[in-house]
Design a protein around this motif. Structure first.
Motif: not given
Lengths: 98, 501, 498
Positions: C72-76
């Protein structure tokens, strides 16, 4: 017109990595054809607006904490190996790179 | 003392607590019985005498030391060969796993051990649980103790036959489309498929992951309930495990009170294709429930007719992927490794030699159903039918507490009768499959013998998700009322097996 | 084996390249994607396995929560939308280093999708659209035995270590990238380099390309200049350094151009990058045999990250590296060139930390880039492996500011620090490096220099004060460098009356 041909069955066997003999192909192809005719009945159900169900129960977000638990020992890991060498699984030569 | 192998688990526990028998004696009696009759029944693939006696001795020592023990401590059990047990050969009935000794215990096995239950050995089954007769086992067919010329049902024929042959008072099965309930019905024993996620699949060699459910088998309802309680409950190792308390199955089995229980007879599970003797016993049992105070109505589940085709798409699809791991690289059989053949070739040769016909059929069917171009028509559509079947159940449970049907359309059939007619074989599971697709709980209880062939008939009860206790309520009520009618349990009517050794 | 290639300029004169980049990142979670085994690199073979990651019959996966958070961090950070509900899927194919013969991955329901990012090449900003970022697991590692140099071809057998099997991977896939042809390879390189910085800043991966924790597959196709129709693409696998990404893309452009220019057809296939020879060679053809038969993973339940969780993760994200760099450059007053040197020298983070300890950006840059990066480079080490941290740099600079050290002596202190000789004070004592601040000692040295160099004194006296520099040099030499040159000049000037 069969729902699946002998050639298609041979193709499936290649995909599934099973070295079927010709005799088996002769035997299996008509059986698969019958079974596919049976399972094809699902297409009789009007279900365009029906959501598919992949899991028996509607659970979500089952996760574990990022912590370590004890591993198998290498001896345990390799205990079932048909062949092992240098603490690794020995496998026949691989034809294709991944 | 009367024969220890004829006792129920509850009776055996009383003998142990009162000091009249030790677990070692009880275990030895069952090992002796196996030695005496298993040449003709062939319920076991592996008997672990040494391990079982050691476990029994350990329980006896604990009991002597005054340790508090569970209700099944020291009672022997037969384990279906599809669950891993550390250091004990586990084959799933397949040549491809011959000689494999898992380095770990399945969660169910861990719980059996924790409960002090003595594992006698591993029981025969259709290869990778694909079948309804045990004829697909790579190690030969198990014979039905009621008639050795007949199949015991499948895939868990070994576990149920072991119960009916008095080789064990308890057994573990796994149910993907009826593999606990159908052999239970065919052998006159109790077989329970808990709610999917109610028992852990960790260590259960997967057939169809979204359907497989381990469950208890026994000769009585209360024994089954005690075993159910011992193995069920949340397991963090299984992502599909339900994190809720185990339903009060033992209490339900003890009470067995169906007063006011709303029972729905499924209209679609009967009629054409059903053996008259099966239908007769089933309807008598329904009558009996009415007499006992249950409110019986007829209920329609219109999509059940599509359960079989949907099942034979979902199961082979998942199985084709689950069985890909058997490739001769890390464990199990390896064929054709001559130093020249490639890994790819060795995989092909091993899978050809190691899998039986039915396994190959289903792997190829599943491969086909998932192939690009076919997915939507087959697997995708089957998943929609699954939704419709779940809705049928949901609608039915708005009207009734449990649904009932015969467990199987027929009684046990002769060995070889349907061996090369896959579709006839598949139709065995007509009544049991819808539950697996929906994930709820179900069980088969003995309800008499069919007039035509004097073979056991199973009464099938289906309860909502996590209402497993309702199965035991119905089972226990039927069991005591029928015993009263017959002057004893159904198993008492089984023919004596010839002791071969 | 070597294919015909066109010169890159000739290739780009006729064709426009279209790229797509797939980057696999190994996360730095403690445990694997679906089991509790450790993920340490370089452990003895098959010591980090269990029934789950070995694919033993009966074993079941359970999702690592931290891997989901990292995804999720990478996606954001890539400006993606985060799925409200998504499933894992099985990608079915047989390969000996894949324990289950299916990879547990995501298919049509990635956890992050529809994002974008930017890279800067030659002062120009290029926007790159992100198609998706999804979670999956790594495979084991095969060693090929009996053939030449460990290659798969000609090997008699292979040995498999499953320690890596099941390590969490995030696959980040771009949409098609169409930039001016002469920038394509550089944009590809800049993108991968930007991703590395981003992942490091997020703290989700060690991004050790030498250990394979970031691997790039480059899809390249050509279309005739000005045409709207895409050509057939190839997928070049395992391009594992920034420079290789640039080289591999350039190579594929020139190779495909040669094929097309000679009237041939580009074959849709997987190609392998050879670092040593700088070429790609044909792997397997994409055929109908490659039917992955994806279906939802029945052993794992759907992941449905709550919006609260997503927002919590969003609020914890560090400043985007590109934005942060712009801000720091402005704050520090560095030129573009200086900033590029800092970034390329991996000195950005150490300088930030040193500045936070009160050192001026210029001084921090001087030591990190001029002294420590050079020393690291000479000894072939990573900058952060030298054993000198921001605290030591700040301490040395404090001594310089206090007049106890000059730059030359400070260099010797750093040398001592790198060699592990102790604290700066200890090194100064051991090596006798303190500046002589005692005027009388300096005056004595000045007197000696004047006495020894009458000709120089003569020149100064005859109106050439610049000649005094030679005397300063002599004094510094006499003091073995341990004098403040400015102080020496001051005293000397007084002595000579200039």
């Amino acid at each position: 017109m069969p729902s699946i041909t002998r050639e298609e069955v041979a193709h499936l066997a290649r995909l599934a990595r099973i070295e079927l003999s010709d005799a088996e192909l002769d035997h299996l192809a008509p059986q698969l054809d019958q079974i596919i005719a049976l399972v094809g009945q699902v297409s009789q159900v009007a279900a365009d607006d029906i959501p598919p169900t992949s899991h028996a129960l509607p659970l979500t977000n089952v996760m574990r904490e990022d912590v370590n638990v004890p591993c198998l020992t290498p001896e345990q890991a390799l205990s079932g190996a048909p062949a092992a060498e240098e603490q690794r699984f020995r496998v026949p030569r691989i034809l294709e790179e991944d | 003392m009367s024969d220890l192998t004829r006792k129920t688990a509850v009776e055996l526990q009383e003998l142990m607590t009162s000091g009249q028998a030790s677990s070692v004696e009880i275990t030895q009696a069952h090992l002796d019985r196996i030695a005496a009759v298993d040449d003709s029944v062939r319920a076991f693939l592996h008997v672990d005498s040494e391990g079982a006696l050691a476990q029994a001795a350990a329980i006896d020592a604990k009991r002597a030391a005054g340790e508090k023990l569970g209700p099944l401590a020291g009672v022997p059990l037969a384990l279906k060969d599809v669950l891993t047990q550390e250091g004990v050969p586990t084959t799933a009935g397949s040549k491809i796993l011959e000689g494999w000794k898992p380095p770990y215990d399945a969660t169910v096995v861990k719980r059996l051990k924790a409960a002090g239950i003595v594992i006698l050995g591993k029981t025969n089954m259709d290869e990778f649980a694909m079948g309804s007769s045990t004829e697909n086992s790579a190690y030969g067919t198990t014979h039905n103790p009621w008639d050795l010329n007949r199949i015991p049902g499948g895939s868990g024929g070994g576990s149920s036959a072991a119960l009916a042959a008095y080789e064990a008072p308890l057994a573990i099965g796994t149910d993907t489309g009826g593999s606990i309930r159908q052999p239970g019905a065919f052998t006159g024993t109790v077989g329970v498929k808990p709610t999917y996620g109610g028992t852990s699949r960790y260590g259960l060699i997967a057939l169809a992951s979204s359907l497989d459910t381990p469950g208890p088998c026994a000769r009585t309802t209360l024994d089954a309930a005690l075993l159910h309680e011992a193995i069920a409950g949340y397991d963090p190792m299984d992502s599909t495990s339900i994190n809720q308390p185990v339903p009060a199955v033992v209490e339900a089995a003890r009470r067995g009170d169906v007063t006011g229980l709303r029972v729905g007879v499924v209209k679609e599970l009967g009629g054409e294709g059903y053996q008259p003797g099966v239908e007769a016993r089933f309807h008598e049992a329904v009558e009996l429930l009415t007499k006992l105070g249950a409110e019986v109505v007829e209920v329609s589940c219109p999509h059940f007719q599509y359960a079989l085709p949907a099942y034979y798409l979902i199961l082979p699809s998942e199985a084709s992927s689950n069985l890909a791991k058997f490739d001769a690289m890390r464990y199990g059989l390896r064929v054709g490794d001559d130093g020249i053949n490639s890994a790819e070739k060795v995989m092909n040769l091993t899978r050809e030699a190691g899998f039986g016909d039915e396994v190959k059929r289903r792997i190829m069917l599943g491969t086909h159903a998932l192939s690009s171009g076919y997915y939507d028509a087959y697997y995708g559509q089957a998943q929609k039918v699954r939704t419709l079947i779940q809705r049928d159940f949901a609608n039915a449970y708005e009207q009734v507490d449990v649904l009932v049907s015969p467990a199987t359309p027929t009684t046990a059939f002769p060995i070889g009768d349907r061996a090369d007619d896959p579709i006839a074989m598949y139709k065995n599971d007509l009544c049991t499959i819808p539950v697996n697709l929906a994930g709820n709980a179900a069980a088969s209880f003995p309800c008499g013998l069919a007039d035509e062939d004097n073979l056991p008939v199973g009464f099938h009860v289906m309860a909502p998700v996590m209402r497993d206790e309702l199965l035991y309520t119905v089972g226990a009520a039927l069991e005591s009322a029928l015993a009263e009618q017959w002057g004893g349990v159904l198993m008492a009517q089984a023919p004596e097996l010839e002791v071969t050794r | 084996m070597t294919a015909a290639v066109l010169e890159i300029d000739d290739a780009l004169a006729q064709y426009d390249p279209v790229m797509g980049l797939e980057v696999h990142v190994e996360l730095n979670t403690r445990s694997k994607m679906f089991c509790g085994c450790p993920t340490e690199f370089g452990a003895p073979p098959n010591t980090q396995t269990c029934p789950v990651c070995l694919g033993l019959p009966g074993a079941l996966p359970v999702v690592n929560a931290r891997a989901v958070e990292s995804a999720i961090k990478i996606g954001l950070a890539l400006n993606c939308e985060i799925a409200e509900w998504c499933r894992f899927a099985r990608k079915n194919y047989f390969y000996p280093d894949m324990p289950k013969n299916f990879q547990t991955s995501q298919y049509d329901e990635p956890i992050a999708y529809n994002g974008w990012t930017e890279v800067v090449v030659d002062g120009e900003t290029y926007r790159i659209e992100i198609e998706r970022a999804h979670m999956e697991e790594d495979t084991g590692k095969s060693t090929h035995v009996g053939g030449a140099t460990g290659r798969i071809h000609g090997a008699s057998h292979s040995l498999v270590d499953y320690n890596r099997a099941g390590i969490p991977l995030i696959e980040i896939v771009t949409k098609t990238i169409e930039v001016p042809g002469d920038k394509a390879a550089a944009v590809a390189k800049a993108y991968v380099s930007m991703l590395r910085d981003l992942l490091l800043a997020l703290g989700v991966s060690d991004v050790r390309m030498d250990q394979g924790s970031l691997r790039c597959d480059a899809n390249v196709s050509l279309k005739p200049t000005g045409s709207a129709t895409f050509g057939t693409r190839t997928e070049t696998k395992n391009v594992n350094s920034f420079r290789s990404v640039e080289r591999a893309v350039t190579y594929e452009i020139t190779r495909q151009a040669a094929v097309l220019a000679s009237g041939g057809k580009v074959v849709q296939e997987t190609r392998h990058w050879h670092e040593d020879t700088g070429i790609t060679t044909s792997g397997r053809e994409k055929s109908d045999a490659e039917d992955y038969r994806y279906f939802p993973e029945p052993d794992l339940v759907p992941v449905a990250p709550s919006r609260e969780w997503v927002e919590e993760i969003r609020s914890s994200l560090p400043e985007a590296p590109t934005l942060r760099r712009v801000r720091l450059q402005e704050e520090w007053g560095f030129t573009d060139l200086e900033m590029r040197d800092v970034v390329n020298g991996n000195a950005l983070e150490p300088i930030v930390a040193t500045v936070e300890l009160g050192v001026t950006p210029t001084a921090a840059k001087k030591w990190w880039l001029g002294e420590l990066a050079r020393a690291a480079n000479e000894s072939g080490q990573e900058l952060n492996a030298l054993g000198v941290g921001p605290a030591e740099v700040a301490e040395v600079q404090k001594l310089v500011d206090a007049g106890s050290l000059n730059d030359k002596l400070a260099r010797q202190v750093f040398d001592g620090l790198i060699k592990g000789e102790g604290t700066p004070a200890e090194i100064m004592a051991k090596r006798g490096l303190a500046l002589v601040s005692d005027d009388s000692a300096l005056i004595e040295a000045i007197d000696r220099a004047i006495a020894a160099n009458p000709d120089v004194v003569e020149k100064v006296n005859s109106g050439k004060p610049a000649a005094a520099g030679a005397l300063i040099g002599a004094v510094m030499k006499d003091m073995r460098g341990q004098a403040d040159a400015a102080k020496v000049r001051e005293l000397l000037n007084a002595k000579l009356g200039i």
